[in-house]
Scaffold this motif. Structure first.
Motif, PDB file in Angstrom:
ATOM      1  N   GLN A  85     -17.926 -19.036  48.210  1.00 27.95           N
ATOM      2  CA  GLN A  85     -19.054 -19.724  48.814  1.00 27.95           C
ATOM      3  C   GLN A  85     -19.208 -21.134  48.267  1.00 27.95           C
ATOM      4  O   GLN A  85     -19.623 -22.056  48.959  1.00 27.95           O
ATOM      5  CB  GLN A  85     -20.339 -18.939  48.535  1.00 27.95           C
ATOM      6  N   ARG A  86     -18.926 -21.271  47.012  1.00 27.56           N
ATOM      7  CA  ARG A  86     -19.127 -22.569  46.356  1.00 27.56           C
ATOM      8  C   ARG A  86     -17.897 -23.468  46.513  1.00 27.56           C
ATOM      9  O   ARG A  86     -18.019 -24.662  46.593  1.00 27.56           O
ATOM     10  CB  ARG A  86     -19.419 -22.350  44.873  1.00 27.56           C
ATOM     11  N   ALA A  87     -16.709 -22.844  46.495  1.00 24.60           N
ATOM     12  CA  ALA A  87     -15.484 -23.643  46.547  1.00 24.60           C
ATOM     13  C   ALA A  87     -14.569 -23.125  47.642  1.00 24.60           C
ATOM     14  O   ALA A  87     -13.563 -22.471  47.358  1.00 24.60           O
ATOM     15  CB  ALA A  87     -14.781 -23.591  45.195  1.00 24.60           C
ATOM     16  N   PRO A  88     -14.899 -23.371  48.852  1.00 19.66           N
ATOM     17  CA  PRO A  88     -14.122 -22.782  49.948  1.00 19.66           C
ATOM     18  C   PRO A  88     -12.685 -23.309  50.002  1.00 19.66           C
ATOM     19  O   PRO A  88     -11.753 -22.536  50.260  1.00 19.66           O
ATOM     20  CB  PRO A  88     -14.913 -23.209  51.193  1.00 19.66           C
ATOM     21  N   GLY A  89     -12.505 -24.577  49.739  1.00 18.58           N
ATOM     22  CA  GLY A  89     -11.139 -25.138  49.801  1.00 18.58           C
ATOM     23  C   GLY A  89     -10.231 -24.433  48.832  1.00 18.58           C
ATOM     24  O   GLY A  89      -9.129 -23.976  49.169  1.00 18.58           O
ATOM     25  N   LEU A  90     -10.707 -24.330  47.613  1.00 16.05           N
ATOM     26  CA  LEU A  90      -9.921 -23.665  46.577  1.00 16.05           C
ATOM     27  C   LEU A  90      -9.623 -22.233  46.986  1.00 16.05           C
ATOM     28  O   LEU A  90      -8.522 -21.717  46.810  1.00 16.05           O
ATOM     29  CB  LEU A  90     -10.706 -23.700  45.261  1.00 16.05           C
ATOM     30  N   ALA A  91     -10.628 -21.590  47.578  1.00 13.63           N
ATOM     31  CA  ALA A  91     -10.473 -20.181  47.951  1.00 13.63           C
ATOM     32  C   ALA A  91      -9.365 -20.021  48.974  1.00 13.63           C
ATOM     33  O   ALA A  91      -8.492 -19.141  48.848  1.00 13.63           O
ATOM     34  CB  ALA A  91     -11.787 -19.659  48.505  1.00 13.63           C
ATOM     35  N   ILE A  92      -9.323 -20.883  49.957  1.00 13.55           N
ATOM     36  CA  ILE A  92      -8.304 -20.755  50.999  1.00 13.55           C
ATOM     37  C   ILE A  92      -6.914 -20.898  50.386  1.00 13.55           C
ATOM     38  O   ILE A  92      -6.016 -20.081  50.603  1.00 13.55           O
ATOM     39  CB  ILE A  92      -8.525 -21.821  52.095  1.00 13.55           C
ATOM     40  N   LEU A  93      -6.785 -21.949  49.590  1.00 18.61           N
ATOM     41  CA  LEU A  93      -5.470 -22.191  49.002  1.00 18.61           C
ATOM     42  C   LEU A  93      -5.072 -21.032  48.090  1.00 18.61           C
ATOM     43  O   LEU A  93      -3.927 -20.603  48.063  1.00 18.61           O
ATOM     44  CB  LEU A  93      -5.504 -23.502  48.220  1.00 18.61           C
ATOM     45  N   PHE A  94      -6.073 -20.539  47.382  1.00 15.16           N
ATOM     46  CA  PHE A  94      -5.760 -19.439  46.468  1.00 15.16           C
ATOM     47  C   PHE A  94      -5.312 -18.201  47.231  1.00 15.16           C
ATOM     48  O   PHE A  94      -4.407 -17.482  46.808  1.00 15.16           O
ATOM     49  CB  PHE A  94      -6.985 -19.112  45.605  1.00 15.16           C
ATOM     50  N   VAL A  95      -5.932 -17.961  48.332  1.00 23.14           N
ATOM     51  CA  VAL A  95      -5.554 -16.787  49.122  1.00 23.14           C
ATOM     52  C   VAL A  95      -4.095 -16.919  49.578  1.00 23.14           C
ATOM     53  O   VAL A  95      -3.328 -15.952  49.540  1.00 23.14           O
ATOM     54  CB  VAL A  95      -6.504 -16.616  50.320  1.00 23.14           C
ATOM     55  N   ILE A  96      -3.700 -18.115  49.958  1.00 23.95           N
ATOM     56  CA  ILE A  96      -2.294 -18.309  50.355  1.00 23.95           C
ATOM     57  C   ILE A  96      -1.373 -17.960  49.198  1.00 23.95           C
ATOM     58  O   ILE A  96      -0.381 -17.240  49.331  1.00 23.95           O
ATOM     59  CB  ILE A  96      -2.073 -19.751  50.825  1.00 23.95           C
ATOM     60  N   MET A  97      -1.741 -18.479  48.027  1.00 28.34           N
ATOM     61  CA  MET A  97      -0.933 -18.180  46.846  1.00 28.34           C
ATOM     62  C   MET A  97      -0.879 -16.678  46.604  1.00 28.34           C
ATOM     63  O   MET A  97       0.149 -16.107  46.284  1.00 28.34           O
ATOM     64  CB  MET A  97      -1.536 -18.835  45.591  1.00 28.34           C
ATOM     65  N   ALA A  98      -2.038 -16.047  46.774  1.00 26.04           N
ATOM     66  CA  ALA A  98      -2.098 -14.611  46.522  1.00 26.04           C
ATOM     67  C   ALA A  98      -1.221 -13.859  47.517  1.00 26.04           C
ATOM     68  O   ALA A  98      -0.482 -12.937  47.135  1.00 26.04           O
ATOM     69  CB  ALA A  98      -3.550 -14.129  46.638  1.00 26.04           C
ATOM     70  N   PHE A  99      -1.240 -14.259  48.765  1.00 26.11           N
ATOM     71  CA  PHE A  99      -0.381 -13.605  49.759  1.00 26.11           C
ATOM     72  C   PHE A  99       1.087 -13.774  49.380  1.00 26.11           C
ATOM     73  O   PHE A  99       1.890 -12.849  49.482  1.00 26.11           O
ATOM     74  CB  PHE A  99      -0.632 -14.198  51.139  1.00 26.11           C
ATOM     75  N   ALA A 100       1.403 -14.983  48.924  1.00 29.05           N
ATOM     76  CA  ALA A 100       2.782 -15.206  48.503  1.00 29.05           C
ATOM     77  C   ALA A 100       3.120 -14.290  47.342  1.00 29.05           C
ATOM     78  O   ALA A 100       4.229 -13.756  47.235  1.00 29.05           O
ATOM     79  CB  ALA A 100       2.979 -16.666  48.120  1.00 29.05           C
TER      80      ALA A 100
END
Lengths: 129, 462, 111, 484, 347
Positions: free
Chosen positions: D362-377
């Motif tokens: 909620q606070r850092a949406p940009g970071l969250a999106i990028l992190f999710v990509i990393m996590a999927f990888a």
């Protein structure tokens, strides 16, 4: 293998009389000691058995450390005496060794002299304080 | 021959300078000058011209190995005097005499590196040891120094007695003190006689005493700890290395290999393993850096003993390299240690903040001792391991050695950790700029040898 | 006399010396024991020297074989003298500080 | 000449960095240096001329050691990874302030030089040299700038690796004396004749050294602690690049030199690796610290790669090896991405504990999106780069042993469990007091993550260039196997 | 075994010789005490002992007897064993040093050639040195065992003095040995008999140094610092009484006698009869005359000793040490080197 005994002067039998004399001397000394011990009167008193200090009462043990000078002299004697002893074989074969031996020994003498001057310069032989 | 005679002469010069020169500070300059002369003369000797063409009746034999070691020893001493000269002045009141004794020790070192008869071995060791007894006890008022001197003296002369017995027995068996004769006798006999084998065993024990190999090492830590640190530095490096050179010359390949009565390889194996074990394990538990270095010197001795185990060309070259690498690094560490106010590990806490250059240099020295690449110590250890691998068999011993090398990293890194990662005062004495430069140059030298070992060893093959 | 006698005698002296060094606690006595060891070696060297010389002498009257053993003895004596001077000095130094020559005092460094 | 530059640039700039004063100067200097190195590395990747890619100079003639560097496909790829990861990390941590920045960045560059050297050396002694050299800066970096328990932990790391490399040294020496021309050259090592028994113990001596570095199951104990305690920028390099040293070394120095021993011990190693995968995955689930979780996940991934490598000598195994090749790169990219996120979180919020985090999306949406990509990888979902690599590796492993592959396959599920669990705990759910006032991370962080995300998806969609790049190395290894 | 193969007649012969020589030296020593007092009296214009026997000739016997019957005192604080050992050692060394002295040329009796030398060894001089330097133990042990400050100090002084002068003595002899090339006393004497001159002619400086050192070795005035009564009461033997004191006194006189004999042997031709060619005399006569001659020479030296004692004042201790170390040793070294050069030059 055994030691082959050679004819020349130096032979164990040459020293035999010295051994005999030694026994003789020991015998003499021991006998004398016992004889005097036996002959002398024995009247022991405390004063007599105390140390003699010209009538002054003696204080404590005499075996205190003494001046280091005496020790130094003893040490220097040991060193120099060994060096001196080394001259003896040279002296005995002096003529045979000729000038070559002379120069070698001069080197040795120079060691001796160097050491000698060093200790003098360092004041090891200074007795008058 | 140059080095032997000149070191004796310069020792005498120093002796008389003590009488003639009143300025205390001048002695170390005179000594440094003398060492320079000595080094030049020795290098001169290595390339041919000897100033003293004396017939030694084959009692001394000057080969490139010995001469090169002389160069290493003299150069290390020079560095030692340059770095720690001022601390020598603090060791006691007879400053010039300490330098005299150092020169005489060097004379012994030079004899040991070129002896060809057991007589010269004996004389070399004694010329080397006797001044050291005095240096150890030079801090006259300090009880620790006294004890160390007495202990060193008693142990040293005891081992001399054992060595002499060994020599006498070998002489009884072979009829000669010449190394060649002894070797040929060992080579020709079907079964060597009781006399020779016992004699050689005695010699082995005595040499182990001298180089502080286990189980004859027990005097070392106390002596190194008790002696004034500046002389410990000298004792633990140059002198010890000289002992190893003599040890190697004495037990050259043909002696050890051809006699079947004793399994020499196995014997050395046991000595090496126990030396490494004791040296390393006890060093781990020390609180004082000085004492840690004392034990680590035992551990390093274990590594140098690999050369004696393998006795091949790698061993010879490697021992030279080891001697140089170990001596330089240890001299460096001690030079810095002497500037510290507190010799415990805690004393080093935070040194990196106060004296970044000293800490960095010290790190290089410690890494070299631990045998990390890019330092001379790596190639030193490398050569030692290579020599054993080359002889074949006993590879398990190399593995054990390597394990202990990893253990040794523990206590060397404790100092690094203290200097860099712990907070503290890191209190030092006044450190002069020239000292810093000297230490930095020494560290640079160690790294140079760590990258290009042949910068050192090529001299050996000139 | 057979050389074995000399070896045995020297070995006995040597062993007495070694045992003395290991058992006695007085620095001076230890030191004397060390000297005893050296003298055992001297004896042995001279005996061996004489043995080799005797063997060579039987073949050649002018032979100098075996003299190196006696030479060695000289050097041992010199070195012993040097050791005496240094060693006694060390012991005296020690004595001046602790008023004892007992080597049991020497375990202060242990801790 | 390119290999030399790759080593020299970081060394020289690194040494200069030690003496740069202030806060900014070292940062800018090292960033520039890293970008230049990256440029050189890219040039190397696209170069095909042998003169540019190889370097051979006399070094220690008396030992037969040469200063020879060469850059084949695998080396190109790893150099690229190394060269790319440093600017990424520097960029992402640009806002971080380290005490004594000059020393920090200097050591980082030296670390880079050591890593480059390891990947480029084609002389075994030189290889060993760089192997150790990479260790020393890492040691200092972790010890000086790490967490509370840094000293003990880093020392453990050091001793493990040092011990392993010393064992390797013994083995190197042994082989050296067996080479016909007494040299350390790669070819000599490849051609050395060893008996089966010798190969046996030499194999283990090498393998332990590499296994500690990777790390493979029983030798891994240093790794989670060190990753946890090291400053995150260093952790990123350690896990992104340094562990590749072990994998790389196995492929370059172990497989071709001891083919028989590999064939003999393959089951043993693979089962160790597989056990490690499961073990690490299970532990990862139980972790409360992001860093430790990623550390264990890294063990699992590396274990799979190790298993695939040792399976590659069986017929068809080359696919697995090919997979390892690209996965080395991919894992590096992914894990660096993860570490960057962790660093961003830690720098901002001062905690890495799941229990203290939550609702960050909620606070850092940009970071969250990028992190999710990393996590999927990290889970190796299709369309991410890791999918390609893992697919190929499992393929290879299946050819070798169905059972092993099946067991290892469980790890995919476990990976999903812990990774998604992590995403959920950190980014979703309700905010906790600590994350209440969090803001989105800096642009520099997001920029770097975005680059990584592009690479992840790009390579996931089109892995062909990577496969082509490393093809020659795979073939070389496989030919060596088939020649025996 | 060699011992069993020994010539038994020879053993008896040697035993007799030893008995005679020791008795003679004891008697001589006894009468030296008498002589000393007489010489002192003469030099100081007194009479000296004159009650016991004609001209006091029985005085030494009376003194000896008194020593036998005196009470033996061993102080409580002393080390008893060493206390007794000290004088015994002093006496022992004094009695041993005469073993290698050649008293005369060979003597023929009962068809046997009897050598008037107890042991003819080729290291005669070294033997003498060895035994003489043992003498210092007697002093040191006695002084130390008494546990008396005066004794200890005196013993230390005595020991330092004796060892200091031994060095110069040793070096001074080397020059002589360079000429004789042997250490055997007998050979040295024979060389002087056959050669034209006594060694003293070639080695005057060496003799002088030797003479001074011999005086110091025997603790004779002016070197009698160890028993300097003004400073140290009675010196190292101040706790001694009865025969133990007697041993110390006796040993001192025996030493004086033997050192005179040695000096005569080394420098003054030993039993060589001056101005007479012994070859012209009957061998036995020559031997007897030789012995008499040797004794005569030694008596002259002894007289000089005594003369010096009653003429010169005592040295101060630092003067004594300086003389020994800084004057005599360099002088002796110079003499040695000079002799070497000249001898080599002559060759």
């Amino acid at each position: 293998m055994t030691l082959l005994v050679e004819p020349p002067l130096n032979n164990a039998t040459n020293y035999f009389p010295i051994g005999v004399q030694f026994l003789f001397a020991i015998g003499f000394v021991v006998v004398m000691m016992f004889v005097t011990h036996w002959l002398g009167p024995k009247r022991k008193t405390g004063d007599k058995l105390a140390n003699f200090a010209s009538g002054i009462e003696s204080h404590g043990d005499a075996r205190h450390p003494v001046a280091i000078k005496y020790f130094l002299v003893a040490i220097l004697f040991v060193l120099f005496d060994v060096e001196v002893i080394f001259f003896y074989p040279y002296a005995v074969n002096f003529k045979m060794l000729g000038w070559g031996g002379f120069w070698a020994v001069m080197m040795f003498v120079s060691f001796f002299v160097i050491g000698f001057f060093y200790i003098i310069k360092k004041g090891a032989l200074q007795w008058e304080d | 021959m140059n080095a032997i005679i000149l070191s004796a002469i310069w020792g005498v010069v120093m002796m008389f300078s003590s009488v003639l020169v009143k300025n205390k500070g001048a002695f170390r300059h005179i000594a440094a000058l003398g060492l320079l002369v000595l080094l030049a003369a020795n290098i001169c000797d290595s390339y041919g011209p000897s100033f003293f063409p004396i017939n030694t009746h084959d009692m001394l034999r000057f080969d490139s190995f010995g001469l090169f070691f002389n160069s290493i020893a003299i150069a290390s001493t020079l560095i030692f005097v340059l770095l720690s000269g001022k601390d020598i002045e603090k060791a006691g009141s007879y400053v010039a005499e300490y330098f005299v004794l150092i020169f005489f020790v060097l004379c012994g070192v030079c004899i040991l590196s070129s002896f060809n008869t057991l007589l010269m071995l004996f004389l070399g060791i004694e010329i080397l040891s006797i001044p050291l007894y005095i240096l150890t006890g030079s801090d006259k008022r300090n009880l620790k120094s006294n004890e160390a001197a007495l202990k060193y003296f008693l142990m040293g002369s005891f081992s001399t007695g054992i060595m002499l017995m060994g020599i006498a027995l070998v002489y009884g068996g072979t009829g000669s003190f010449q190394l060649e004769v002894i070797r040929s006798v060992f080579g020709s006999y079907k079964g060597v006689s009781f006399l020779e084998v016992t004699g050689l065993l005695f010699l082995l024990v005595a040499m182990c005493f001298k180089v502080s190999a286990a189980p004859f090492h027990f005097w070392t830590p106390d002596v190194y700890d008790g002696a004034p640190a500046v002389f410990t530095s000298f004792m633990a490096t140059i002198v010890k290395a000289a002992g190893f050179i003599a040890f190697l010359k004495l037990f050259d390949a043909r002696v050890a290999d051809t006699s079947t009565a004793v399994n020499w390889k196995m014997l050395f194996c046991i000595i090496i393993i126990s030396t490494l074990l004791i040296g390393n394990i006890t060093a781990v538990f020390q609180q004082s850096v000085k004492r840690m270095l004392a034990y680590s010197s035992i551990a390093q001795a274990g590594f140098m003993l690999f050369a004696l185990f393998s006795l091949n060309d790698f061993a010879r070259e490697g021992l030279l390299l080891y001697a140089a690498a170990y001596s330089l690094a240890t001299i460096g560490i001690f030079a810095i240690l002497l500037k510290m106010k507190d010799y415990t590990f805690e004393g080093f806490n935070g040194l990196a903040k106060k004296q970044p250059l000293l800490a960095a240099a010290n790190t290089v020295f410690l890494l070299s001792l631990a045998g990390i690449p890019l330092t001379a110590g790596f190639f030193a250890k490398y050569y030692m391991l290579a020599s054993v691998v080359k002889t074949g068999g006993y590879t398990w011993m190399v593995v054990v050695g390597v394990l202990f090398a990893a253990v040794s990293a523990y206590y060397y890194f404790r100092v690094i950790q203290a200097m860099y990662f712990k907070d503290g005062e890191g209190r030092t004495e006044e450190v002069s700029g020239s000292f810093k430069i000297g230490v930095a140059l020494l560290a640079g030298l160690i790294i140079l040898f760590g990258i290009q070992p042949q910068a050192l060893l090529n001299w050996f093959y000139f | 006399m057979p050389i074995q006698y000399y070896i045995a005698l020297a070995a006995c002296l040597f062993c007495i010396g070694v045992v003395g060094v290991l058992v006695r606690r007085n620095a001076i006595i230890i030191f004397m024991c060390i000297e005893l060891m050296l003298n055992a070696v001297n004896l042995l060297l001279v005996a061996f020297s004489k043995m080799y010389h005797g063997t060579a002498y039987a073949h050649d009257v002018n032979s100098t074989a075996g003299i190196e053993g006696q030479l060695f003895v000289f050097f041992i004596m010199v070195v012993a003298a040097a050791e005496v001077s240094v060693g006694l000095a060390v012991i005296v130094m020690m004595y001046r500080n602790v008023h004892s020559t007992d080597v049991n005092f020497l375990n202060r460094l242990k801790n | 000449m390119i290999p030399v530059l790759l080593i020299l640039i970081p060394v020289i700039t690194g040494l200069i960095a030690f003496f740069l004063p202030g806060e900014k100067a070292p940062k800018i200097w090292t960033l520039l240096s890293a970008i230049v190195t990256l440029g050189v590395a890219v040039a190397g990747v696209y170069s095909h001329r042998a003169a540019e890619l190889n370097f051979d100079e006399s070094w220690i003639p008396m030992l037969g050691a040469r200063f020879s560097l060469s850059m084949d496909g695998m080396a190109k790829m790893l150099c690229l990874l190394t060269a790319a990861s440093f600017p990424l990390v520097f960029g992402a941590t640009y806002r971080n302030d380290y005490p004594k920045p000059g020393n920090f960045y200097g050591l980082m560059l030296l670390l880079q030089a050591g890593l480059m050297g390891v990947f480029l050396a084609s002389d075994c002694l030189l290889f060993y040299f760089f192997w150790e050299l990479a260790l020393i800066p890492a040691y200092f970096l972790c010890s000086a700038w790490g967490g509370e328990r840094r000293i003990a932990v880093t020392f453990k790391f050091f001793v493990y690796t040092f011990l392993g490399s010393l064992l390797m040294l013994v083995a190197i020496l042994y082989i050296y004396f067996r080479t016909p021309d007494q040299s350390f050259a790669l070819e000599s090592f490849y051609n050395v004749q060893l008996t089966a028994k010798e190969q046996g113990w030499l194999f283990w001596a090498f393998f332990i050294a590499f296994a500690i570095k990777m790390p493979v199951f029983p030798f891994h104990t240093w790794q989670p602690d060190t990753y946890e305690q090291a400053p995150t920028a260093v952790t990123a390099i350690l896990s992104g690049v340094m562990v590749k040293m072990g994998l790389y070394a196995v492929i370059r120095w172990l497989l071709p030199v001891f083919p028989e021993a590999v064939a003999h011990f393959d089951h043993c190693v693979i089962w160790l690796a597989v056990a490690g995968i499961i073990y690490a995955s299970l532990i990862a689930i139980r972790q409360d610290d992001i860093k430790r979780l990623i550390a264990y996940s890294s063990i699992a991934h590396i274990g799979l790669m190790a298993a695939a490598i040792f399976a590659s000598h069986k017929a068809g195994g080359e696919i697995g090896l090919q997979g390892v090749m690209i996965q080395m790169f991919n894992h590096g990219v992914n894990v660096i991405g993860l570490w960057i996120v962790v660093d961003a979180i830690e720098q901002q919020l001062g905690s890495r504990k799941f229990s203290e985090l939550g609702g960050l999306a909620q606070r850092a949406p940009g970071l969250a999106i990028l992190f999710v990509i990393m996590a999927f990888a990290n889970i190796a979902l299709p369309l991410t780069n890791a999918f390609v690599g893992e697919f190929m590796m499992f393929n290879g492993l299946f050819r070798f042993s169905f059972a092993a592959a099946a067991v290892a396959g469980i790890s995919i599920i476990l990976a999903a469990v812990y990774t998604l669990g992590m995403v959920q705990k950190v980014f979703y759910g309700n905010t906790v007091p600590r994350t209440e006032n969090a803001v989105d991370s800096d642009l520099s962080v997001k920029l770097m993550l975005a680059i990584l995300a592009v690479v992840i998806i790009g390579l996931g969609v089109y892995p062909q260039p990577m496969i082509q790049l490393t093809n020659d190395a795979v073939e070389a290894v496989i030919t060596k196997f088939h020649s025996i | 075994m060699h011992l069993l193969a020994l010539d038994w007649m020879m053993l008896i012969e040697k035993l007799v010789l030893i008995a005679v020589i020791i008795t003679v030296s004891l008697v001589v020593a006894m009468y030296l005490t008498y002589g000393e007092r007489k010489v002192a009296a003469f030099l100081q214009d007194r009479r000296g002992p004159n009650r016991a026997g004609p001209a006091g000739l029985l005085q030494p016997l009376a003194d000896g007897l008194k020593l036998f019957f005196k009470e033996e005192i061993i102080p409580n604080s002393s080390n008893r064993f060493l206390f007794v050992l000290g004088p015994c050692l002093a006496m022992l060394t004094a009695m041993m040093s005469c073993a290698v002295v050649p008293w005369g040329s060979d003597f023929t009796m009962f068809g046997r050639t009897i050598s008037l030398q107890i042991a003819d060894v080729n290291i005669g001089i070294l033997y003498v040195f060895g035994v003489v330097s043992m003498g210092v133990y007697g002093i040191m042990i006695g002084g130390w065992a008494s546990n008396n400050k005066f004794s200890l100090l005196a013993a230390l002084r005595g020991a330092s003095q004796v060892i200091s002068y031994e060095l110069a003595m040793g070096i001074s002899l080397i020059a002589l040995l360079m000429m004789t090339n042997t250490l055997s006393l007998k050979t040295i004497v024979e060389q002087q008999m056959n050669g034209s001159w006594w060694n003293v002619v070639y080695q005057p400086l060496g003799f002088l140094i030797f003479f001074v050192c011999a005086m110091a070795e025997c603790n004779r005035a002016p070197f009698d610092l160890p028993e300097a009564e003004s400073e140290l009461n009675m010196g190292y033997h101040q706790e001694y009484s009865s025969m133990k004191l007697g041993f110390y006194l006796f040993s001192e006189y025996i030493n004086m006698f033997i050192s005179s004999i040695i000096m005569a042997t080394l420098f003054f031709g030993g039993y060589d009869i001056p101005f007479v060619n012994e070859a012209n005399l009957a061998p036995n006569l020559a031997a007897v005359l030789g012995v008499v001659c040797l004794l005569g020479k030694s008596l002259i030296f002894i007289f000089v000793f005594m003369w010096i004692r009653w003429t010169l004042p005592r040295f101060r201790y630092d003067q004594l040490m300086n003389l020994g170390w800084k004057a005599l040793i360099p002088l002796a070294l110079l003499n040695m080197v000079g002799t070497a050069v000249i001898e080599l030059w002559k060759q």
